[in-house]
Design a protein around this motif. Structure first.
Motif, PDB file in Angstrom:
ATOM      1  N   SER A 287       0.811  -1.252   0.059  1.00 54.94           N
ATOM      2  CA  SER A 287      -0.073   0.107   0.116  1.00 54.94           C
ATOM      3  C   SER A 287       0.794   1.235   0.138  1.00 54.94           C
ATOM      4  O   SER A 287       0.360   2.550  -0.478  1.00 54.94           O
ATOM      5  N   VAL A 288       2.074   1.309   0.506  1.00 60.96           N
ATOM      6  CA  VAL A 288       2.855   2.225   0.304  1.00 60.96           C
ATOM      7  C   VAL A 288       3.594   2.584  -0.797  1.00 60.96           C
ATOM      8  O   VAL A 288       3.909   3.869  -1.299  1.00 60.96           O
ATOM      9  N   GLY A 289       4.071   1.388  -1.464  1.00 60.84           N
ATOM     10  CA  GLY A 289       4.623   1.436  -2.865  1.00 60.84           C
ATOM     11  C   GLY A 289       6.283   1.317  -2.450  1.00 60.84           C
ATOM     12  O   GLY A 289       6.738   0.924  -1.639  1.00 60.84           O
ATOM     13  N   ASP A 290       6.904   1.262  -3.914  1.00 61.35           N
ATOM     14  CA  ASP A 290       8.270   1.086  -3.865  1.00 61.35           C
ATOM     15  C   ASP A 290       8.929   2.042  -3.314  1.00 61.35           C
ATOM     16  O   ASP A 290      10.257   1.985  -3.301  1.00 61.35           O
ATOM     17  N   SER A 291       8.453   3.275  -2.694  1.00 61.85           N
ATOM     18  CA  SER A 291       9.443   4.227  -2.143  1.00 61.85           C
ATOM     19  C   SER A 291       9.683   3.822  -0.781  1.00 61.85           C
ATOM     20  O   SER A 291      10.541   4.364  -0.029  1.00 61.85           O
ATOM     21  N   GLN A 292       8.971   3.137  -0.255  1.00 64.12           N
ATOM     22  CA  GLN A 292       9.250   2.526   1.096  1.00 64.12           C
ATOM     23  C   GLN A 292      10.323   1.822   1.289  1.00 64.12           C
ATOM     24  O   GLN A 292      10.771   0.762   0.551  1.00 64.12           O
ATOM     25  N   GLU A 293      11.085   2.126   2.470  1.00 63.82           N
ATOM     26  CA  GLU A 293      12.347   1.398   2.725  1.00 63.82           C
ATOM     27  C   GLU A 293      12.044  -0.208   3.109  1.00 63.82           C
ATOM     28  O   GLU A 293      11.045  -0.601   3.780  1.00 63.82           O
ATOM     29  N   HIS A 294      12.794  -1.165   2.504  1.00 70.87           N
ATOM     30  CA  HIS A 294      12.566  -2.673   3.058  1.00 70.87           C
ATOM     31  C   HIS A 294      13.190  -2.844   4.449  1.00 70.87           C
ATOM     32  O   HIS A 294      14.507  -2.956   4.477  1.00 70.87           O
ATOM     33  N   ASN A 295      12.542  -3.188   5.537  1.00 63.43           N
ATOM     34  CA  ASN A 295      13.266  -3.483   6.593  1.00 63.43           C
ATOM     35  C   ASN A 295      13.003  -4.880   6.837  1.00 63.43           C
ATOM     36  O   ASN A 295      12.023  -5.461   7.354  1.00 63.43           O
ATOM     37  N   CYS A 296      14.094  -5.537   6.765  1.00 61.81           N
ATOM     38  CA  CYS A 296      14.143  -6.967   6.793  1.00 61.81           C
ATOM     39  C   CYS A 296      14.533  -7.455   8.306  1.00 61.81           C
ATOM     40  O   CYS A 296      15.805  -7.132   8.620  1.00 61.81           O
ATOM     41  N   HIS A 297      13.888  -8.232   9.021  1.00 67.16           N
ATOM     42  CA  HIS A 297      14.388  -8.543  10.344  1.00 67.16           C
ATOM     43  C   HIS A 297      15.089  -9.805  10.255  1.00 67.16           C
ATOM     44  O   HIS A 297      15.624 -10.464  11.198  1.00 67.16           O
ATOM     45  N   VAL A 298      15.574 -10.304   9.165  1.00 73.43           N
ATOM     46  CA  VAL A 298      16.188 -11.584   8.874  1.00 73.43           C
ATOM     47  C   VAL A 298      15.988 -12.873   9.585  1.00 73.43           C
ATOM     48  O   VAL A 298      15.760 -13.949   8.815  1.00 73.43           O
ATOM     49  N   GLU A 299      15.320 -12.965  10.840  1.00 73.97           N
ATOM     50  CA  GLU A 299      14.960 -14.128  11.538  1.00 73.97           C
ATOM     51  C   GLU A 299      13.773 -13.952  12.141  1.00 73.97           C
ATOM     52  O   GLU A 299      12.973 -12.907  12.405  1.00 73.97           O
ATOM     53  N   TYR A 300      13.124 -15.162  12.665  1.00 77.39           N
ATOM     54  CA  TYR A 300      11.907 -15.155  13.194  1.00 77.39           C
ATOM     55  C   TYR A 300      11.456 -16.256  13.843  1.00 77.39           C
ATOM     56  O   TYR A 300      12.553 -17.299  14.061  1.00 77.39           O
ATOM     57  N   GLU A 301      10.341 -16.648  14.983  1.00 86.43           N
ATOM     58  CA  GLU A 301      10.389 -17.735  15.655  1.00 86.43           C
ATOM     59  C   GLU A 301       9.383 -18.500  15.160  1.00 86.43           C
ATOM     60  O   GLU A 301       8.101 -18.024  14.848  1.00 86.43           O
TER      61      GLU A 301
END
Length: 474
Positions: A287-301
């Motif tokens: 919904s924000v579009g390609d201008s939004q930074e990708h915040n990748c958390h790398v791992e999860y539970e």
């Protein structure tokens, strides 16, 4: 004399035929013969039972100049060069990427600057881009503040194909792109956990915080509430709990990452391919579009399911808008123990690549029971065309019969901006796959045999006519 020349011609054709049939690779493999390879060792990693080594090495041994990388394979070995099994030392991850260093500068790269990339935890107070002396060269995306590596793997490294098919390669050190006054260098991160003598091997390799007796991360910050395990608890020089009475005083050893590189010198027959890495934990929103930074958390539970049986599968999905147009020529996922599959597909559900873990069933290196020892790679027969702005989806599946901490759902792809021109694509067909090479070589040699036989027959008939000719003159 004429008869002698004809016989010489026949003999020459036969010898040429024999040369082609006995060494078909020289005639049909083309650029395959240009591939060079070399084996290197990283600086040593000092480990002891239960210890963690998360090391960052700079200015690594690497082929220099304007080249095209064709593959990068690695594994942990001891001082004798013997492969180390995962049940002794777990290779949590390794990754490699280049950087530019200012010529003549005596200033060494700050380790903290590189800790923000690859598979490590992020320090928000550290500059992520460059200093006056160091400029990090990142991959194409999408996680530009964390997952910027060119090659990377983990426990699956021994049985995961990294080969880049012809005519493609990852372009390295293009002189036109190198900043003035800088030189091209390589950085390597290796994260290994020595699990000899520990109380809980799986808990150690999943970095359970209780087993490491850790309450703060490597930057001294308190762990977030509810964080049970992951990279924040198994950073460099932490110690996983060892069994009572286990003597680890004399079990310290030196290990090395042995890495094998394949490359070609860059020329106009090579087409560049760029690296992109998707992370299922990416918080990017369509919904924000390609201008939004990708915040990748790398791992999860992965939390344990409440029921038993085949339904205990954790499913995590995410979608991303593509920042490129091009053709996917290779794909592979990265998963931890408990992984089942990872799939990349179009928004309409059309599959692009499914990568599945291979589990070992023995004790020898490369076949360790219960460990992920390989991931299947995708080599599309027809490169998958992707358009700028198109949405692709990633689905990652883990078994949730038991819970897992610090798992990852990453997907690595190579994207070519162009395909071979039709008139130049035929030679590459001979290199695409070994089976195709043998079939096409057989057909070509068969045609050549027929031509040689035909020429020999014609020459022989003419020779016979001349041998029986009598002059009418007296």
């Amino acid at each position: 004399m004429a008869r002698y020349h004809r016989r010489s011609l026949i003999l020459f054709l036969i010898l040429a035929l024999l040369a082609l049939t006995t060494s078909p690779s020289q005639g049909f493999l083309g650029t395959e013969n240009k591939i060079k390879s070399a084996v290197f060792l990283s600086p040593k990693l000092v480990t002891s039972p239960g210890s963690v080594s998360n090391s960052y090495f700079f200015d690594m041994d690497f082929p220099r100049g304007h080249i095209g990388l064709k593959g990068f394979d690695a594994e942990l070995v001891d001082e004798a060069g013997k492969p180390v099994p995962l049940h002794e030392t777990y290779l949590h991850h390794w990754n490699v990427y280049p950087y530019y260093a200012r010529k003549g500068s005596s200033k060494l790269p700050r380790q903290e600057m590189f800790k923000n990339h690859g598979f490590s935890r992020k320090d928000p107070e550290t500059s992520l881009d460059s200093t006056s002396d160091i400029i990090i060269a990142k991959n194409g995306g999408l996680c530009m503040s964390t997952l910027i590596y060119y090659f990377g793997s983990a426990s699956e490294t021994r049985h995961t194909s990294s080969y880049i098919p012809d005519p493609y390669a990852i372009e390295i050190d293009n002189p036109e792109e190198r900043p003035d006054g800088y030189e091209f260098k390589w950085h390597l991160n290796v994260h290994a956990i020595d699990t000899r003598g520990v109380e809980d091997k799986r808990g150690c390799l999943e970095c359970l915080c209780d087993l490491y007796n850790v309450t703060v991360d490597e930057y001294g910050r308190a762990l977030r509430p509810g964080y049970k395990g992951g990279l924040a608890c198994c950073y460099d020089k932490t110690q996983c709990r060892v069994k009572s009475g286990f003597d680890n005083g004399e079990k310290t050893r030196n290990l090395y990452l042995k890495y094998t590189l394949r490359w070609v010198d860059w020329d106009n027959t090579v087409l560049p391919a760029k690296v992109y890495v998707f992370d299922v934990t990416d918080s990017w929103k369509r919904s924000v579009g390609d201008s939004q930074e990708h915040n990748c958390h790398v791992e999860y539970e992965v939390k344990p399911c409440k029921s038993n049986g085949d339904g205990c599968i954790d499913v995590k999905k995410n979608s991303f808008m593509m920042p490129f147009s091009g053709y996917i020529i290779y794909g592979v996922a990265h998963q931890h123990v408990g992984g089942i599959r990872a799939a990349l597909y179009r928004e309409n559900g059309e599959g692009i690549c499914t990568s599945m873990p291979k589990y070992g069933n023995g004790v020898e290196p490369g076949n360790e029971a219960g460990y992920v020892v390989g991931m299947t790679s995708c080599y599309p027969a027809d490169p998958v065309k992707v358009s700028y702005g198109e949405t692709l989806s990633l689905e990652v599946n883990y078994s949730s019969v038991v819970g897992h901490t610090g798992v990852m759902g990453l997907f690595y792809i190579l994207v070519a901006q162009q395909l071979p021109e039709p008139e130049s694509s035929l030679p590459y067909l001979f290199q695409a796959h070994a089976e195709s090479v043998s079939v096409l070589a057989f057909l070509a040699v068969t045609v050549l045999v027929a031509v040689v036989v035909l020429i020999a027959a014609v020459v022989y008939r003419r020779q016979n006519r001349e041998d029986g000719y009598q002059s009418l003159s007296t």
